[in-house]
Write a protein that holds these residues in place. Structure first.
Motif, PDB file in Angstrom:
ATOM      1  N   VAL A  57       0.853  -1.188   0.000  1.00 12.38           N
ATOM      2  CA  VAL A  57       0.000   0.000   0.000  1.00 12.38           C
ATOM      3  C   VAL A  57       0.884   1.231   0.000  1.00 12.38           C
ATOM      4  CG1 VAL A  57      -1.748   1.281   1.255  1.00 12.38           C
ATOM      5  CG2 VAL A  57      -1.827  -1.218   1.230  1.00 12.38           C
ATOM      6  N   HIS A  58       0.612   2.161  -0.892  1.00  8.02           N
ATOM      7  CA  HIS A  58       1.466   3.342  -1.003  1.00  8.02           C
ATOM      8  C   HIS A  58       0.639   4.550  -1.410  1.00  8.02           C
ATOM      9  CE1 HIS A  58       1.219   2.976  -5.391  1.00  8.02           C
ATOM     10  NE2 HIS A  58       1.481   1.695  -5.246  1.00  8.02           N
ATOM     11  N   SER A  59       1.279   5.709  -1.354  1.00  5.31           N
ATOM     12  CA  SER A  59       0.633   6.965  -1.698  1.00  5.31           C
ATOM     13  C   SER A  59       0.128   6.928  -3.134  1.00  5.31           C
ATOM     14  CB  SER A  59       1.631   8.120  -1.528  1.00  5.31           C
ATOM     15  OG  SER A  59       1.088   9.325  -2.005  1.00  5.31           O
ATOM     16  N   ALA A  60      -1.058   7.528  -3.346  1.00  4.50           N
ATOM     17  CA  ALA A  60      -1.694   7.662  -4.666  1.00  4.50           C
ATOM     18  C   ALA A  60      -2.284   6.355  -5.169  1.00  4.50           C
ATOM     19  CB  ALA A  60      -0.727   8.228  -5.698  1.00  4.50           C
ATOM     20  N   MET A  61      -2.211   5.268  -4.399  1.00  7.91           N
ATOM     21  CA  MET A  61      -2.854   4.018  -4.799  1.00  7.91           C
ATOM     22  C   MET A  61      -4.362   4.173  -4.651  1.00  7.91           C
ATOM     23  SD  MET A  61      -2.480   0.213  -3.083  1.00  7.91           S
ATOM     24  CE  MET A  61      -0.901  -0.138  -3.861  1.00  7.91           C
ATOM     25  N   PRO A  62      -5.149   3.712  -5.619  1.00 12.08           N
ATOM     26  CA  PRO A  62      -6.605   3.766  -5.465  1.00 12.08           C
ATOM     27  C   PRO A  62      -7.034   3.052  -4.188  1.00 12.08           C
ATOM     28  CG  PRO A  62      -6.007   3.195  -7.724  1.00 12.08           C
ATOM     29  CD  PRO A  62      -4.742   3.164  -6.921  1.00 12.08           C
ATOM     30  N   SER A  63      -8.002   3.613  -3.503  1.00 15.89           N
ATOM     31  CA  SER A  63      -8.396   3.063  -2.206  1.00 15.89           C
ATOM     32  C   SER A  63      -8.944   1.650  -2.315  1.00 15.89           C
ATOM     33  CB  SER A  63      -9.423   3.989  -1.550  1.00 15.89           C
ATOM     34  OG  SER A  63     -10.514   4.211  -2.409  1.00 15.89           O
ATOM     35  N   PHE A  64      -9.652   1.355  -3.420  1.00 20.91           N
ATOM     36  CA  PHE A  64     -10.177   0.004  -3.550  1.00 20.91           C
ATOM     37  C   PHE A  64      -9.052  -1.008  -3.740  1.00 20.91           C
ATOM     38  CE2 PHE A  64     -10.208   1.758  -7.851  1.00 20.91           C
ATOM     39  CZ  PHE A  64      -9.622   0.750  -8.599  1.00 20.91           C
ATOM     40  N   GLU A  65      -7.956  -0.582  -4.369  1.00 22.79           N
ATOM     41  CA  GLU A  65      -6.808  -1.463  -4.522  1.00 22.79           C
ATOM     42  C   GLU A  65      -6.131  -1.687  -3.171  1.00 22.79           C
ATOM     43  OE1 GLU A  65      -3.934  -3.827  -6.531  1.00 22.79           O
ATOM     44  OE2 GLU A  65      -5.896  -3.067  -7.150  1.00 22.79           O
ATOM     45  N   ALA A  66      -6.042  -0.601  -2.385  1.00 23.27           N
ATOM     46  CA  ALA A  66      -5.462  -0.731  -1.045  1.00 23.27           C
ATOM     47  C   ALA A  66      -6.294  -1.679  -0.188  1.00 23.27           C
ATOM     48  CB  ALA A  66      -5.374   0.640  -0.390  1.00 23.27           C
ATOM     49  N   ARG A  67      -7.623  -1.580  -0.289  1.00 19.94           N
ATOM     50  CA  ARG A  67      -8.491  -2.464   0.488  1.00 19.94           C
ATOM     51  C   ARG A  67      -8.333  -3.916   0.041  1.00 19.94           C
ATOM     52  NH1 ARG A  67     -12.810  -1.467   3.626  1.00 19.94           N
ATOM     53  NH2 ARG A  67     -13.128   0.654   2.841  1.00 19.94           N
ATOM     54  N   ARG A  68      -8.148  -4.121  -1.254  1.00 25.62           N
ATOM     55  CA  ARG A  68      -7.969  -5.489  -1.755  1.00 25.62           C
ATOM     56  C   ARG A  68      -6.681  -6.097  -1.202  1.00 25.62           C
ATOM     57  NH1 ARG A  68      -5.352  -8.245  -5.648  1.00 25.62           N
ATOM     58  NH2 ARG A  68      -4.209  -6.380  -6.333  1.00 25.62           N
ATOM     59  N   LEU A  69      -5.617  -5.280  -1.155  1.00 23.69           N
ATOM     60  CA  LEU A  69      -4.334  -5.778  -0.661  1.00 23.69           C
ATOM     61  C   LEU A  69      -4.316  -5.935   0.853  1.00 23.69           C
ATOM     62  CD1 LEU A  69      -1.953  -3.635  -2.901  1.00 23.69           C
ATOM     63  CD2 LEU A  69      -2.442  -6.077  -3.142  1.00 23.69           C
ATOM     64  N   CYS A  70      -5.077  -5.069   1.540  1.00 27.51           N
ATOM     65  CA  CYS A  70      -5.069  -5.073   3.006  1.00 27.51           C
ATOM     66  C   CYS A  70      -6.504  -4.906   3.505  1.00 27.51           C
ATOM     67  CB  CYS A  70      -4.164  -3.950   3.518  1.00 27.51           C
ATOM     68  SG  CYS A  70      -3.981  -3.890   5.308  1.00 27.51           S
ATOM     69  N   PRO A  71      -7.268  -5.991   3.568  1.00 25.79           N
ATOM     70  CA  PRO A  71      -8.687  -5.901   3.923  1.00 25.79           C
ATOM     71  C   PRO A  71      -8.942  -5.262   5.285  1.00 25.79           C
ATOM     72  CG  PRO A  71      -8.173  -8.057   3.005  1.00 25.79           C
ATOM     73  CD  PRO A  71      -6.861  -7.365   3.224  1.00 25.79           C
ATOM     74  N   GLU A  72      -7.976  -5.364   6.215  1.00 29.29           N
ATOM     75  CA  GLU A  72      -8.186  -4.805   7.550  1.00 29.29           C
ATOM     76  C   GLU A  72      -7.801  -3.333   7.639  1.00 29.29           C
ATOM     77  OE1 GLU A  72      -4.078  -6.800   7.574  1.00 29.29           O
ATOM     78  OE2 GLU A  72      -6.044  -7.060   6.643  1.00 29.29           O
ATOM     79  N   LEU A  73      -7.442  -2.728   6.511  1.00 32.63           N
ATOM     80  CA  LEU A  73      -7.030  -1.329   6.481  1.00 32.63           C
ATOM     81  C   LEU A  73      -8.151  -0.421   6.993  1.00 32.63           C
ATOM     82  CD1 LEU A  73      -4.504   0.279   5.489  1.00 32.63           C
ATOM     83  CD2 LEU A  73      -5.714   0.635   3.348  1.00 32.63           C
ATOM     84  N   VAL A  74      -7.782   0.572   7.793  1.00 33.24           N
ATOM     85  CA  VAL A  74      -8.748   1.525   8.336  1.00 33.24           C
ATOM     86  C   VAL A  74      -8.717   2.793   7.480  1.00 33.24           C
ATOM     87  CG1 VAL A  74      -9.372   2.939  10.323  1.00 33.24           C
ATOM     88  CG2 VAL A  74      -8.487   0.614  10.668  1.00 33.24           C
ATOM     89  N   PHE A  75      -9.869   3.206   6.988  1.00 31.04           N
ATOM     90  CA  PHE A  75      -9.973   4.406   6.164  1.00 31.04           C
ATOM     91  C   PHE A  75     -10.539   5.552   6.993  1.00 31.04           C
ATOM     92  CE2 PHE A  75      -9.823   1.145   2.947  1.00 31.04           C
ATOM     93  CZ  PHE A  75      -9.138   1.737   1.905  1.00 31.04           C
ATOM     94  N   LEU A  76      -9.939   6.718   6.861  1.00 32.57           N
ATOM     95  CA  LEU A  76     -10.448   7.924   7.497  1.00 32.57           C
ATOM     96  C   LEU A  76     -11.032   8.836   6.429  1.00 32.57           C
ATOM     97  CD1 LEU A  76      -7.506   8.706   9.973  1.00 32.57           C
ATOM     98  CD2 LEU A  76      -9.616   7.423  10.413  1.00 32.57           C
ATOM     99  N   ARG A  77     -12.190   9.376   6.693  1.00 31.35           N
ATOM    100  CA  ARG A  77     -12.847  10.241   5.706  1.00 31.35           C
ATOM    101  C   ARG A  77     -12.037  11.519   5.489  1.00 31.35           C
ATOM    102  NH1 ARG A  77     -17.546  10.123   3.374  1.00 31.35           N
ATOM    103  NH2 ARG A  77     -18.242   8.413   4.709  1.00 31.35           N
ATOM    104  N   GLY A  78     -11.887  11.902   4.238  1.00 27.93           N
ATOM    105  CA  GLY A  78     -11.122  13.093   3.914  1.00 27.93           C
ATOM    106  C   GLY A  78     -11.881  14.375   4.220  1.00 27.93           C
ATOM    107  N   ASP A  79     -11.156  15.469   4.281  1.00 29.95           N
ATOM    108  CA  ASP A  79     -11.736  16.793   4.544  1.00 29.95           C
ATOM    109  C   ASP A  79     -11.083  17.772   3.579  1.00 29.95           C
ATOM    110  OD1 ASP A  79     -12.650  19.202   5.469  1.00 29.95           O
ATOM    111  OD2 ASP A  79     -12.238  18.796   7.584  1.00 29.95           O
ATOM    112  N   MET A  80     -11.617  17.827   2.350  1.00 31.86           N
ATOM    113  CA  MET A  80     -10.981  18.613   1.295  1.00 31.86           C
ATOM    114  C   MET A  80     -10.939  20.095   1.632  1.00 31.86           C
ATOM    115  SD  MET A  80      -9.266  18.266  -1.374  1.00 31.86           S
ATOM    116  CE  MET A  80      -9.614  16.532  -1.661  1.00 31.86           C
ATOM    117  N   ALA A  81     -11.957  20.609   2.308  1.00 30.13           N
ATOM    118  CA  ALA A  81     -11.945  22.033   2.671  1.00 30.13           C
ATOM    119  C   ALA A  81     -10.749  22.341   3.578  1.00 30.13           C
ATOM    120  CB  ALA A  81     -13.252  22.407   3.349  1.00 30.13           C
ATOM    121  N   ARG A  82     -10.495  21.447   4.527  1.00 31.91           N
ATOM    122  CA  ARG A  82      -9.364  21.667   5.424  1.00 31.91           C
ATOM    123  C   ARG A  82      -8.051  21.527   4.660  1.00 31.91           C
ATOM    124  NH1 ARG A  82      -7.905  18.566  11.145  1.00 31.91           N
ATOM    125  NH2 ARG A  82      -6.120  19.905  11.654  1.00 31.91           N
TER     126      ARG A  82
END
Length: 356
Positions: A1-26
């Motif tokens: 898992v690395h920077s700029a990897m699509p999130s669905f690809e990251a989830r496929r490689l690491c199913p237990e990965l924890v995702f945090l919701r982004g805050d584009m305004a911040r």
């Protein structure tokens, strides 16, 4: 898992990965602060995105010191002021500096001295050239060029025979010959926003809801910068994998050029939804995006007849822009069905150098 990897690809490689919701305004708010720090070190700052920029330090040695000292001071100030990591790449030319910054991630400094450029570039794969994507990479590899060294060692005549004038340009960049200067006034050529869904989406209403949101966001940035666009582009990434690796999901785009330039989210969304219904995927997707290009300066004025539909829309947009600027993009939303969860959001402002 690395920077700029699509999130669905990251989830496929690491199913237990924890995702945090982004805050584009911040992110945008913090980006402005980072760029203010950049400009305190050099007046020539060319932004590439919210979190990436070129700085030209030519002529600053007597005032600021050697480039490595400046890079470390820059990293320290961003860290001390904003508590953010900063990766710095230093090199004689832009492309090499960009690659060096990638080598410095996640929080370091990498310097390529003038005499070290060839040794640094030669072993790198061809996709490391700035602007080379999947299609261009395949074209280069089909011609027998797998590393930058392969390109650098090839004669111009061989590159032209295999790849045309584009091949000569690739060979020049592979040798570290990049004449592009840092341009703080370089104009954008397109504005876009896209998101990756947490799960495959086929529901037309959900896709249209995402399109409306992206269209409004793109329109606000067009108006903020005083430009309009005459071409609307719809982009999606198919859920079905056709090859291994992070780029195994095909990406498709469809576009429509209008007779007049626009900066209204309703109009942009209408065009994008028409593209979706007439030329869209017809299958589950992982990503959906909207962008606008063929930009012109907005020279329109309000009519002397305030009841015209166009002026009502313009005044409404101006009011919405002011509210959004003060309270954030979630302060006002168009009524629609509940949107499906999004795993990632990406805002783009593309400048002159484009890939495939």
């Amino acid at each position: 898992v690395h920077s700029a990897m699509p999130s669905f690809e990251a989830r496929r490689l690491c199913p237990e990965l924890v995702f945090l919701r982004g805050d584009m305004a911040r992110y945008q708010h913090e980006s402005k602060k980072v760029f203010q720090i950049f400009r305190s070190f050099s007046p020539k700052v060319e932004g590439l995105s919210l979190d990436e920029a070129f700085l030209d330090l030519t002529g600053t040695e007597r005032l600021l010191g050697q480039p490595r000292e400046v890079g470390e001071a820059l990293r320290a100030q961003v860290r001390d002021t904003l508590n953010l990591p900063l990766s710095v790449g230093i090199a004689p030319v832009k492309m090499v500096a960009k690659i060096a910054s990638e080598s410095a991630k996640p929080d370091g400094l990498f310097e390529v001295m003038p005499g070290e450029v060839s040794g640094f570039l030669d072993p790198l794969p061809v996709h490391r050239i700035w602007g080379v994507g999947v299609v261009a990479q395949g074209r280069l590899q089909a011609a027998g060029f797998y590393t930058l060294g392969d390109l650098a060692r090839a004669a111009d005549s061989a590159l032209r025979d295999s790849l045309g004038d584009w091949g000569i340009e690739m060979g020049r960049l592979a040798r570290g010959d990049d004449s592009r200067e840092v341009d703080p006034y370089r104009k954008a050529v397109s504005y876009g926003e896209e998101n990756t869904f947490e799960r495959n989406v086929e529901d037309l209403e959900v896709l249209e809801s995402a399109i409306r949101s992206h269209a409004e966001s793109v329109a606000r940035r067009l108006r903020r910068d005083g430009v309009r666009a005459s071409t609307v582009v719809l982009k999606w990434k198919a859920a079905q994998r056709v090859a291994s690796g992070p780029r195994g999901h095909p990406v498709r785009t469809r576009r429509m050029t209008l007779a007049h330039a626009i900066d209204d989210g309703v109009e942009i969304a209408a065009v994008a939804k028409r593209l979706l219904s007439e030329k869209g995927p017809g299958e589950p997707v992982r990503l959906i995006g909207v962008s606008c290009t063929n930009l012109v300066k907005d020279v329109s004025q309000l009519s002397v007849f305030p009841w015209t539909h166009g002026d009502k829309r313009k005044k409404l947009n101006q009011t919405v822009d002011r509210i959004t600027e003060r309270f954030g993009k979630q302060a006002l939303r168009r009524a629609s069905r509940e949107e499906t969860a999004r795993a990632g959001l990406s805002i783009q402002i593309k400048h002159g150098d484009s890939g495939d």
